[in-house]
Design an enzyme around this catalytic site. Structure first.
Site, PDB file in Angstrom:
ATOM      1  N   GLN A   1      -9.761 -22.902   0.688  1.00 26.73           N
ATOM      2  CA  GLN A   1     -10.469 -23.766   1.635  1.00 26.73           C
ATOM      3  C   GLN A   1     -10.714 -23.025   2.955  1.00 26.73           C
ATOM      4  O   GLN A   1     -11.800 -23.100   3.536  1.00 26.73           O
ATOM      5  CB  GLN A   1      -9.630 -25.029   1.885  1.00 26.73           C
ATOM      6  CG  GLN A   1     -10.239 -25.982   2.890  1.00 26.73           C
ATOM      7  CD  GLN A   1     -11.495 -26.657   2.350  1.00 26.73           C
ATOM      8  OE1 GLN A   1     -11.476 -27.231   1.289  1.00 26.73           O
ATOM      9  NE2 GLN A   1     -12.576 -26.596   3.098  1.00 26.73           N
TER      10      GLN A   1
ATOM     11  N   CYS B   1     -12.440 -30.786   5.241  1.00 31.60           N
ATOM     12  CA  CYS B   1     -12.335 -30.137   3.926  1.00 31.60           C
ATOM     13  C   CYS B   1     -12.810 -31.048   2.803  1.00 31.60           C
ATOM     14  O   CYS B   1     -13.170 -30.564   1.730  1.00 31.60           O
ATOM     15  CB  CYS B   1     -10.903 -29.676   3.689  1.00 31.60           C
ATOM     16  SG  CYS B   1      -9.705 -31.020   3.758  1.00 31.60           S
TER      17      CYS B   1
ATOM     18  N   ARG C   1     -17.570 -23.354  -0.308  1.00 31.70           N
ATOM     19  CA  ARG C   1     -16.433 -23.103  -1.213  1.00 31.70           C
ATOM     20  C   ARG C   1     -16.883 -22.177  -2.346  1.00 31.70           C
ATOM     21  O   ARG C   1     -16.172 -21.256  -2.735  1.00 31.70           O
ATOM     22  CB  ARG C   1     -15.910 -24.423  -1.809  1.00 31.70           C
ATOM     23  CG  ARG C   1     -15.267 -25.383  -0.811  1.00 31.70           C
ATOM     24  CD  ARG C   1     -13.957 -24.857  -0.278  1.00 31.70           C
ATOM     25  NE  ARG C   1     -13.005 -24.541  -1.325  1.00 31.70           N
ATOM     26  CZ  ARG C   1     -12.181 -25.429  -1.908  1.00 31.70           C
ATOM     27  NH1 ARG C   1     -12.176 -26.681  -1.517  1.00 31.70           N
ATOM     28  NH2 ARG C   1     -11.320 -25.049  -2.843  1.00 31.70           N
TER      29      ARG C   1
ATOM     30  N   HIS D   1      -3.759 -23.978   1.658  1.00 24.29           N
ATOM     31  CA  HIS D   1      -5.011 -24.117   0.916  1.00 24.29           C
ATOM     32  C   HIS D   1      -5.921 -22.953   1.332  1.00 24.29           C
ATOM     33  O   HIS D   1      -6.947 -23.146   1.999  1.00 24.29           O
ATOM     34  CB  HIS D   1      -5.647 -25.476   1.241  1.00 24.29           C
ATOM     35  CG  HIS D   1      -6.705 -25.909   0.271  1.00 24.29           C
ATOM     36  ND1 HIS D   1      -7.074 -25.177  -0.849  1.00 24.29           N
ATOM     37  CD2 HIS D   1      -7.511 -27.025   0.258  1.00 24.29           C
ATOM     38  CE1 HIS D   1      -8.030 -25.810  -1.501  1.00 24.29           C
ATOM     39  NE2 HIS D   1      -8.312 -26.925  -0.855  1.00 24.29           N
TER      40      HIS D   1
ATOM     41  N   ASP E   1      -8.964 -33.803   8.572  1.00 25.00           N
ATOM     42  CA  ASP E   1      -8.535 -33.882   7.167  1.00 25.00           C
ATOM     43  C   ASP E   1      -7.857 -35.245   7.000  1.00 25.00           C
ATOM     44  O   ASP E   1      -7.523 -35.921   7.994  1.00 25.00           O
ATOM     45  CB  ASP E   1      -7.563 -32.729   6.841  1.00 25.00           C
ATOM     46  CG  ASP E   1      -7.132 -32.709   5.367  1.00 25.00           C
ATOM     47  OD1 ASP E   1      -7.766 -33.393   4.533  1.00 25.00           O
ATOM     48  OD2 ASP E   1      -6.144 -32.006   5.052  1.00 25.00           O
TER      49      ASP E   1
ATOM     50  N   ARG F   1      -3.410 -25.360  -8.874  1.00 19.64           N
ATOM     51  CA  ARG F   1      -3.222 -26.361  -7.800  1.00 19.64           C
ATOM     52  C   ARG F   1      -1.940 -27.087  -8.131  1.00 19.64           C
ATOM     53  O   ARG F   1      -1.844 -27.742  -9.176  1.00 19.64           O
ATOM     54  CB  ARG F   1      -4.408 -27.317  -7.755  1.00 19.64           C
ATOM     55  CG  ARG F   1      -4.150 -28.533  -6.893  1.00 19.64           C
ATOM     56  CD  ARG F   1      -5.399 -29.345  -6.633  1.00 19.64           C
ATOM     57  NE  ARG F   1      -6.246 -28.667  -5.660  1.00 19.64           N
ATOM     58  CZ  ARG F   1      -7.240 -29.264  -4.994  1.00 19.64           C
ATOM     59  NH1 ARG F   1      -7.522 -30.525  -5.186  1.00 19.64           N
ATOM     60  NH2 ARG F   1      -7.963 -28.576  -4.121  1.00 19.64           N
TER      61      ARG F   1
HETATM   62  N1   CP Z   1     -11.344 -29.660  -0.315  1.00 14.52           N
HETATM   63  C1   CP Z   1     -10.887 -29.678  -1.586  1.00 14.52           C
HETATM   64  O1   CP Z   1     -10.052 -28.855  -1.994  1.00 14.52           O
HETATM   65  O2   CP Z   1     -11.442 -30.632  -2.374  1.00 14.52           O
HETATM   66  P1   CP Z   1     -10.922 -31.043  -3.821  1.00 14.52           P
HETATM   67  O3   CP Z   1      -9.563 -31.639  -3.666  1.00 14.52           O
HETATM   68  O4   CP Z   1     -11.932 -32.029  -4.324  1.00 14.52           O
HETATM   69  O5   CP Z   1     -10.890 -29.809  -4.684  1.00 14.52           O
HETATM   70  N1  NVA Z   2      -4.535 -32.105   2.838  1.00 12.34           N
HETATM   71  C1  NVA Z   2      -5.246 -32.596   1.676  1.00 12.34           C
HETATM   72  C2  NVA Z   2      -6.360 -31.671   1.335  1.00 12.34           C
HETATM   73  C3  NVA Z   2      -7.220 -32.101   0.172  1.00 12.34           C
HETATM   74  C4  NVA Z   2      -8.242 -31.090  -0.188  1.00 12.34           C
HETATM   75  C5  NVA Z   2      -4.287 -32.752   0.508  1.00 12.34           C
HETATM   76  O1  NVA Z   2      -3.438 -31.889   0.315  1.00 12.34           O
HETATM   77  O2  NVA Z   2      -4.392 -33.752  -0.200  1.00 12.34           O
END
Ligand code: CP
Ligand code: NVA
Length: 316
Positions: A144, A275, A303, A141, A235, A114
């Site tokens: 997701q 999400c 997930r 993502h 989101d 990530r």
């Molecule tokens: N939706 C999602 O990716 O959640 P986290 O940021 O908690 O992993």
């Molecule tokens: N769009 C958000 C998604 C979190 C899972 C971010 O990138 O923070």
């Protein structure tokens, strides 16, 4: 998924974007996901298809769902996961992305990351002979999106042909991956965003090239957008890394909240997705998130199942 030849002769399957996944690969992922979830629901332990395999997971940003679902998923498939944070790794500071990858590449069987900068994932893929998996970047993502699609399939059946997914809010990483998976699976996608927060034209071109004939729309009126929605998606308005823009964004997005008034315009059968994490009272209200149309916790649980399907295909 991209079949990419690194320094060795064996091609390796990465999971960096939904665009790189063929329809056949997505179908195989969902076949596995449903099978593995079905076994789990019946109390049957999954076959240890990743026995002896370790996933090295690196997080440059916070996570709950992604960290737990990948680590638990590896465990349930008989494998193991090692979780690393930026404090210990110092990606790009203590060590270059290339050296980080070269080191992990000789010790683990898959690298999941990530990151703030999607280019770092591409760089990892260039230097890896094991699969590289995107656990969220500034651009996309895709893990997701697998769970999102599975949750929509749970509601309407495996064929998403002709279903309509409406994302209300920021044209962000989650929206891109969702749009792309909708296109791959035959669903229509609409983004309702403020004018300066639409998806970029280059992405619109990419999605149309990857999914010819897709019904892909962008507009600025959420009330009109949800009128024929089968799924309404929210989101955060302030993604990780955008904290400095918070006050400006909260003002700009104030009319893009998924609330009861908006849902009154949507068909009764429409489901609500997010999400997570959700900023309750900002992009979504308690009444909607906890209401009868919400599938957000089922989506979070998917997930685990969807990613196990992906891990089985990519690392199995
Ligand atoms: N939706 C999602 O990716 O959640 P986290 O940021 O908690 O992993
Ligand atoms: N769009 C958000 C998604 C979190 C899972 C971010 O990138 O923070």
């Amino acid at each position: 998924m991209s079949n990419h030849t690194a320094t060795k002769s064996e091609p390796v399957t990465h999971f960096l974007t939904i665009k790189d996944c063929s329809r056949d690969q997505l179908d195989r992922i969902f076949d596995f996901a449903y099978k593995l979830r079905g076994q789990r629901e019946q109390g049957v332990i999954n076959d240890p298809i990743l026995k002896g395999k370790t996933l090295g997971m690196f997080f440059e940003k916070p996570s709950l769902r992604t960290r737990v679902s990948f680590e638990q998923g590896m465990y349930e498939l008989g494998g193991h996961a090692i979780v690393l944070g930026q404090n210990e790794v110092g990606l790009g500071k203590r060590e270059s992305v290339a050296d980080f990858t070269r080191v992990l590449n000789g010790m683990v069987h898959g690298i999941a990351a990530r990151v703030y900068n999607h280019e770092h994932l591409r760089e990892m893929a260039e230097h890896a002979t094991v699969p590289v998996i995107n656990m969220l970047s500034d651009i996309s993502h895709p893990a997701q999106a697998l769970a999102d699609a599975m949750t929509i399939m749970d509601a309407f059946g495996r064929g998403l042909n002709g279903k309509h997914v409406v994302f209300v809010g920021d044209g962000n990483n989650v929206a891109r991956s969702l749009a792309m998976i909708c296109g791959k699976l035959g669903a229509a996608f609409t983004l309702a965003s403020p004018p300066d927060y639409a998806l970029e034209q280059a992405f619109a071109d990419r999605v149309m090239a990857a999914c010819p004939g897709m019904d892909f729309t962008m507009c600025h009126d959420p009330f009109q957008a949800v009128r024929y929605a089968d799924a309404v998606y929210a989101d955060t308005f302030v993604s990780m890394g955008q904290e400095e823009e918070k006050s400006k964004r909260l003002k700009t997005f104030k009319d893009f909240q998924v609330n009861e008034k908006l849902m009154a315009e949507a068909p009764d059968h429409a489901i609500v997705l997010h999400c997570l994490p959700a900023y309750r009272g900002v992009e979504i209200t308690d009444a909607v998130m906890d209401g009868p149309q919400s599938r957000v916790f089922q989506q979070a649980h998917n997930r685990l199942h969807a990613q196990k399907g992906m891990l089985a295909v990519v690392m199995g």
